[in-house]
Every structure is written in structure tokens, then in C-alpha cells.
Design a protein around this motif. Structure first.
Motif, PDB file in Angstrom:
ATOM      1  N   GLY A 176       0.833  -1.201   0.000  1.00 53.13           N
ATOM      2  CA  GLY A 176       0.000   0.000   0.000  1.00 53.13           C
ATOM      3  C   GLY A 176       0.863   1.243   0.000  1.00 53.13           C
ATOM      4  O   GLY A 176       2.097   1.166   0.081  1.00 53.13           O
ATOM      5  N   PHE A 177       0.208   2.390  -0.110  1.00 52.59           N
ATOM      6  CA  PHE A 177       0.941   3.653  -0.022  1.00 52.59           C
ATOM      7  C   PHE A 177      -0.052   4.775   0.254  1.00 52.59           C
ATOM      8  O   PHE A 177      -1.260   4.646   0.018  1.00 52.59           O
ATOM      9  N   VAL A 178       0.470   5.882   0.740  1.00 53.94           N
ATOM     10  CA  VAL A 178      -0.298   7.109   0.919  1.00 53.94           C
ATOM     11  C   VAL A 178       0.495   8.245   0.298  1.00 53.94           C
ATOM     12  O   VAL A 178       1.695   8.388   0.565  1.00 53.94           O
ATOM     13  N   GLY A 179      -0.163   9.027  -0.540  1.00 51.21           N
ATOM     14  CA  GLY A 179       0.450  10.214  -1.123  1.00 51.21           C
ATOM     15  C   GLY A 179      -0.233  11.453  -0.595  1.00 51.21           C
ATOM     16  O   GLY A 179      -1.468  11.524  -0.569  1.00 51.21           O
ATOM     17  N   ALA A 180       0.536  12.423  -0.151  1.00 49.07           N
ATOM     18  CA  ALA A 180      -0.033  13.639   0.437  1.00 49.07           C
ATOM     19  C   ALA A 180       0.818  14.837   0.052  1.00 49.07           C
ATOM     20  O   ALA A 180       2.020  14.715  -0.222  1.00 49.07           O
ATOM     21  N   ARG A 181       0.164  16.007   0.035  1.00 47.92           N
ATOM     22  CA  ARG A 181       0.872  17.258  -0.242  1.00 47.92           C
ATOM     23  C   ARG A 181       0.419  18.311   0.759  1.00 47.92           C
ATOM     24  O   ARG A 181      -0.619  18.174   1.399  1.00 47.92           O
ATOM     25  N   LYS A 182       1.206  19.357   0.876  1.00 49.00           N
ATOM     26  CA  LYS A 182       0.945  20.391   1.872  1.00 49.00           C
ATOM     27  C   LYS A 182       0.716  21.733   1.208  1.00 49.00           C
ATOM     28  O   LYS A 182       1.417  22.108   0.275  1.00 49.00           O
ATOM     29  N   ASP A 183      -0.306  22.441   1.694  1.00 50.28           N
ATOM     30  CA  ASP A 183      -0.582  23.815   1.274  1.00 50.28           C
ATOM     31  C   ASP A 183      -0.632  24.661   2.534  1.00 50.28           C
ATOM     32  O   ASP A 183      -1.580  24.570   3.310  1.00 50.28           O
ATOM     33  N   SER A 226      -0.719  20.711  10.489  1.00 46.60           N
ATOM     34  CA  SER A 226      -1.602  20.685  11.647  1.00 46.60           C
ATOM     35  C   SER A 226      -3.024  20.306  11.251  1.00 46.60           C
ATOM     36  O   SER A 226      -3.736  19.645  12.011  1.00 46.60           O
ATOM     37  N   ASP A 227      -3.466  20.720  10.074  1.00 42.67           N
ATOM     38  CA  ASP A 227      -4.807  20.403   9.594  1.00 42.67           C
ATOM     39  C   ASP A 227      -4.712  19.443   8.415  1.00 42.67           C
ATOM     40  O   ASP A 227      -3.770  19.518   7.612  1.00 42.67           O
ATOM     41  N   VAL A 228      -5.712  18.584   8.299  1.00 50.85           N
ATOM     42  CA  VAL A 228      -5.703  17.542   7.266  1.00 50.85           C
ATOM     43  C   VAL A 228      -7.066  17.491   6.590  1.00 50.85           C
ATOM     44  O   VAL A 228      -8.096  17.641   7.247  1.00 50.85           O
ATOM     45  N   SER A 229      -7.067  17.279   5.286  1.00 56.01           N
ATOM     46  CA  SER A 229      -8.313  17.073   4.549  1.00 56.01           C
ATOM     47  C   SER A 229      -8.157  15.885   3.618  1.00 56.01           C
ATOM     48  O   SER A 229      -7.054  15.563   3.159  1.00 56.01           O
ATOM     49  N   VAL A 230      -9.290  15.221   3.336  1.00 54.64           N
ATOM     50  CA  VAL A 230      -9.286  14.061   2.450  1.00 54.64           C
ATOM     51  C   VAL A 230     -10.681  13.930   1.854  1.00 54.64           C
ATOM     52  O   VAL A 230     -11.670  14.369   2.448  1.00 54.64           O
ATOM     53  N   VAL A 231     -10.752  13.326   0.685  1.00 61.19           N
ATOM     54  CA  VAL A 231     -12.028  13.087   0.006  1.00 61.19           C
ATOM     55  C   VAL A 231     -12.131  11.599  -0.285  1.00 61.19           C
ATOM     56  O   VAL A 231     -11.163  10.967  -0.723  1.00 61.19           O
ATOM     57  N   THR A 232     -13.324  11.030  -0.042  1.00 61.53           N
ATOM     58  CA  THR A 232     -13.557   9.633  -0.374  1.00 61.53           C
ATOM     59  C   THR A 232     -14.978   9.478  -0.890  1.00 61.53           C
ATOM     60  O   THR A 232     -15.803  10.389  -0.791  1.00 61.53           O
ATOM     61  N   GLN A 233     -15.290   8.311  -1.443  1.00 61.04           N
ATOM     62  CA  GLN A 233     -16.626   8.058  -1.949  1.00 61.04           C
ATOM     63  C   GLN A 233     -17.587   7.828  -0.778  1.00 61.04           C
ATOM     64  O   GLN A 233     -17.224   7.224   0.232  1.00 61.04           O
ATOM     65  N   SER A 234     -18.819   8.297  -0.943  1.00 61.88           N
ATOM     66  CA  SER A 234     -19.805   8.159   0.133  1.00 61.88           C
ATOM     67  C   SER A 234     -20.115   6.693   0.422  1.00 61.88           C
ATOM     68  O   SER A 234     -20.494   6.339   1.536  1.00 61.88           O
TER      69      SER A 234
END
Length: 229
Positions: free
Chosen positions: A147-154, A189-197
Motif C-alpha cells: 500500500g501507499f499514501v500520497g499527500a501534499r501540503k498547502d 496541523s490540519d488535514v483534509s481528504v475526500v472519499t466516496q460516500s
């Protein structure tokens, strides 16, 4: 309500693409603005509770390609999280990660649009993986699991862009560890993610980490040459 051009999508797919946040009786105005701007494909984002607007958009020719949940909050980094251990991926891991990213492509809203070639959707996810490797962070298992997780920071916020754990590796805490370590590496410090309902397992995973549902959105693709007046 404003129809906004999607420059990257337009260049990548070779058609003029725009988006609009639609609510109440604003659909007709969005379609008029899109036609005036010679938009070929309009992404419509509608509150999932606004069933009347969704139904009207479908009758007008829109394809319902996604029902998604946006979650946000803070993830506390627990130094005693324990196994499974993870590490930060490098470009040397790219070839091994590409098939996993392409599996995610097959679950995307773009894959559900028959007007978009599957190969282009896979190429999009290749690019997305590369962006996470180049601009953000990708975490992978140190030893066991796939598995893997990809993330970026703004600024101070991390966006969890890609999350993949294969079926045989689920239920072992791998997803939690990969997400925690990606957030820690970004120092966000803050995190957001989108997934299917409909992806209840993913929602439970994010909620167990401290994220909370912010809104549910229906996404439709409306190709203007399919528009029913």
C-alpha cells in the motif's frame, strides 16, 4: 455562481473543461455561461442533499460520476503508534507504486465517464503519484504489506491525495500508520481528504484518526454536446 475554467484538465484531456458549484435554480445559468464560453465538458458540483438539482442535471444530460464525502480535522501524531512500520518512498519506488496508483484510477469519477479513455485516467494518476513524490510525501510499508499514501501540503494544511492498501493487507493498521506518518513528514496541523460516500471502510478509517465529515457532494460531468434543452 461562476463557471471556472479548468486549465490543467483542458490541456490534459484535449477538450475545453470548466467547473461550477451549482445550487437551487442556478443550473440553467451555469449551462448558459458554459455554452457562451464554448466549454465542452462541465464538472458540476452539487450538495448531495439537493436531489432536485441533481435530478434536473441528469435529465439535462449530466452523468452522475461520484458521490463523495469531504473530511477534515487534525490528526494527532502518536509516537507510540507501533507496528506496522513505514518509510518515506523515493523515486526508486515509483515503478512498484504505479500499478497501485492505477488501481485507484479505476475507482475515480473520471473512470466512470465513458467519454474519457481509461488510459488517460491511468496517466492522470501516474502524474498524481509523481506530484506527491516531487512536491509532497509518499509513505510505504517498511517490510510487510502492500500500500501507499500520497499527500501534499498547502501552507499548514495537508491534503491526503492518494490512499491505497491492497485487500490482503487490510485490517492490520497499515492505512492508519501510512496516513499518520505522511502527515508527520509534512509537519501539517490540519488535514483534509475526500472519499466516496459508499466507501464506509475508508470513512471509518479517517474518522478513527480524528477527521470529521464536512460535506457530501454529488459530482456530475455534463458534455455540452449531450445537453438536453
Amino acid at each position: 455562481m461562476t463557471v471556472l475554467p479548468r486549465s490543467w484538465d483542458s490541456t490534459f484531456f484535449g477538450v475545453r473543461v470548466a467547473e461550477a458549484q451549482v445550487h437551487d435554480d442556478a443550473l440553467d445559468q451555469a449551462l448558459e455561461d458554459a455554452a457562451r464560453s464554448e466549454v465542452e465538458c462541465l464538472y458540476l458540483f452539487v450538495n448531495a442533499a439537493d436531489l432536485m438539482t441533481i435530478e434536473t442535471a441528469v435529465r439535462r444530460g449530466g452523468r452522475l460520476v461520484d458521490l463523495r464525502v469531504e473530511l477534515a480535522g487534525r490528526i494527532e501524531i502518536d509516537p507510540g503508534n507501533g507496528p506496522p512500520s513505514t518509510r518515506r518512498a523515493t523515486q526508486n519506488d515509483r515503478e512498484a507504486l504505479l500499478p497501485q496508483a492505477r488501481e485507484l484510477a479505476a475507482e475515480s469519477r473520471f473512470w466512470r465517464d465513458p467519454r474519457i479513455p481509461n488510459q488517460k485516467v491511468q496517466e492522470m494518476y501516474d502524474i498524481w503519484l509523481d506530484r506527491c513524490l516531487d512536491e509532497g510525501v509518499v509513505t510505504v510499508p517498511e517490510t510487510r504489506g502492500t500500500g501507499f499514501v500520497g499527500a501534499r501540503k498547502d501552507r499548514d494544511s495537508a491534503s491526503i491525495d492518494l490512499v491505497y492498501v491492497d485487500a490482503a493487507s487490510r485490517g492490520q493498521g497499515l492505512g492508519r500508520a501510512l496516513i499518520r506518518d505522511a502527515v508527520a513528514a509534512l509537519g501539517a496541523s490540519d488535514v483534509s481528504v475526500v472519499t466516496q460516500s459508499g466507501n464506509v471502510a475508508a470513512q471509518r478509517l479517517y474518522q478513527s484518526l480524528g477527521l470529521r465529515s464536512r460535506r457530501a457532494i454529488a459530482v456530475l460531468h455534463l458534455w455540452l454536446d449531450d445537453l438536453h434543452r
